[in-house]
Design an enzyme around this catalytic site. Structure first.
Site, PDB file in Angstrom:
ATOM      1  N   ILE A  30      28.717  32.969  46.251  1.00  0.00           N
ATOM      2  CA  ILE A  30      27.418  32.568  46.806  1.00  0.00           C
ATOM      3  C   ILE A  30      26.273  32.704  45.800  1.00  0.00           C
ATOM      4  O   ILE A  30      25.203  32.148  46.002  1.00  0.00           O
ATOM      5  CB  ILE A  30      27.067  33.330  48.108  1.00  0.00           C
ATOM      6  CG1 ILE A  30      26.970  34.826  47.874  1.00  0.00           C
ATOM      7  CG2 ILE A  30      28.062  32.994  49.208  1.00  0.00           C
ATOM      8  CD1 ILE A  30      26.380  35.602  49.052  1.00  0.00           C
ATOM      9  N   HIS A  98      38.408  41.140  44.880  1.00  0.00           N
ATOM     10  CA  HIS A  98      38.165  39.716  44.618  1.00  0.00           C
ATOM     11  C   HIS A  98      38.152  39.455  43.117  1.00  0.00           C
ATOM     12  O   HIS A  98      37.546  40.177  42.357  1.00  0.00           O
ATOM     13  CB  HIS A  98      36.882  39.212  45.283  1.00  0.00           C
ATOM     14  CG  HIS A  98      35.647  39.989  44.983  1.00  0.00           C
ATOM     15  ND1 HIS A  98      35.371  41.227  45.536  1.00  0.00           N
ATOM     16  CD2 HIS A  98      34.576  39.693  44.202  1.00  0.00           C
ATOM     17  CE1 HIS A  98      34.197  41.651  45.108  1.00  0.00           C
ATOM     18  NE2 HIS A  98      33.688  40.739  44.281  1.00  0.00           N
ATOM     19  N   LEU A  99      38.876  38.417  42.748  1.00  0.00           N
ATOM     20  CA  LEU A  99      38.953  37.976  41.360  1.00  0.00           C
ATOM     21  C   LEU A  99      37.907  36.895  41.146  1.00  0.00           C
ATOM     22  O   LEU A  99      37.868  35.907  41.881  1.00  0.00           O
ATOM     23  CB  LEU A  99      40.346  37.426  41.054  1.00  0.00           C
ATOM     24  CG  LEU A  99      40.554  36.775  39.683  1.00  0.00           C
ATOM     25  CD1 LEU A  99      40.365  37.791  38.558  1.00  0.00           C
ATOM     26  CD2 LEU A  99      41.940  36.130  39.605  1.00  0.00           C
ATOM     27  N   HIS A 100      37.064  37.097  40.135  1.00  0.00           N
ATOM     28  CA  HIS A 100      36.090  36.082  39.748  1.00  0.00           C
ATOM     29  C   HIS A 100      36.745  35.127  38.761  1.00  0.00           C
ATOM     30  O   HIS A 100      37.419  35.558  37.823  1.00  0.00           O
ATOM     31  CB  HIS A 100      34.882  36.720  39.044  1.00  0.00           C
ATOM     32  CG  HIS A 100      34.019  37.535  39.938  1.00  0.00           C
ATOM     33  ND1 HIS A 100      32.919  37.025  40.584  1.00  0.00           N
ATOM     34  CD2 HIS A 100      34.102  38.837  40.293  1.00  0.00           C
ATOM     35  CE1 HIS A 100      32.346  37.979  41.302  1.00  0.00           C
ATOM     36  NE2 HIS A 100      33.054  39.088  41.148  1.00  0.00           N
TER      37      HIS A 100
END
Length: 140
Positions: A30, A98-100
């Site tokens: 986001i 969470h993987l960026h």
């Protein structure tokens, strides 16, 4: 306590899902640091990188593979322009692993280059986290 990523998995938000299978979900960040900034999360709630064990190595490999395919689908193929990484505790904005996947790194502004500075105290490359996984601690 509510987890925004668990809500996304449960379709309780209007988040556009870019990829989904039995164990993973991917969507746009986001607050993107570059034109292509995606997150991929496990459906199983895992708090953060410190919660991972050696038993999670296949999950991580699947996360990496699906992220690279998502970036490739968006014509982001230059591995030198891609950042794959995790924020590490206590620097997690959401307490769900969470993987960026960020591309192009060269497009990131000053703040993005700082927040996603690879191998900093707060952000580690995928391979660093993957290689650090150890067998679970014996509970005895």
């Amino acid at each position: 306590m509510s987890c925004v990523f668990c809500d996304i998995i449960a379709n309780k938000t209007n988040t556009e899902i870019l990829y989904e299978d039995d164990e993973l979900v991917a969507f746009r960040d986001i607050k993107p640091a570059a034109s292509f900034h995606f997150l991929i999360i496990p459906k199983r709630h895992i708090d953060n990188t410190k919660s991972l064990t050696i038993n999670d190595k296949q999950l991580l490999l699947n996360m990496k593979e699906k992220m690279l395919k998502l970036l490739e689908k968006n014509n982001q193929n230059d591995i030198n322009e891609i950042s794959l990484g995790f924020h590490v505790p206590p620097f997690n904005s959401v307490k769900h692993l969470h993987l960026h996947g960020i591309s192009k790194k060269s497009e990131m502004g000053f703040v993005g280059r700082w927040i996603f500075k690879e191998e900093s105290f707060w952000y580690k490359k995928f391979d660093t986290i993957f290689d650090s996984l150890m067998p679970p601690k014996d509970s005895n």
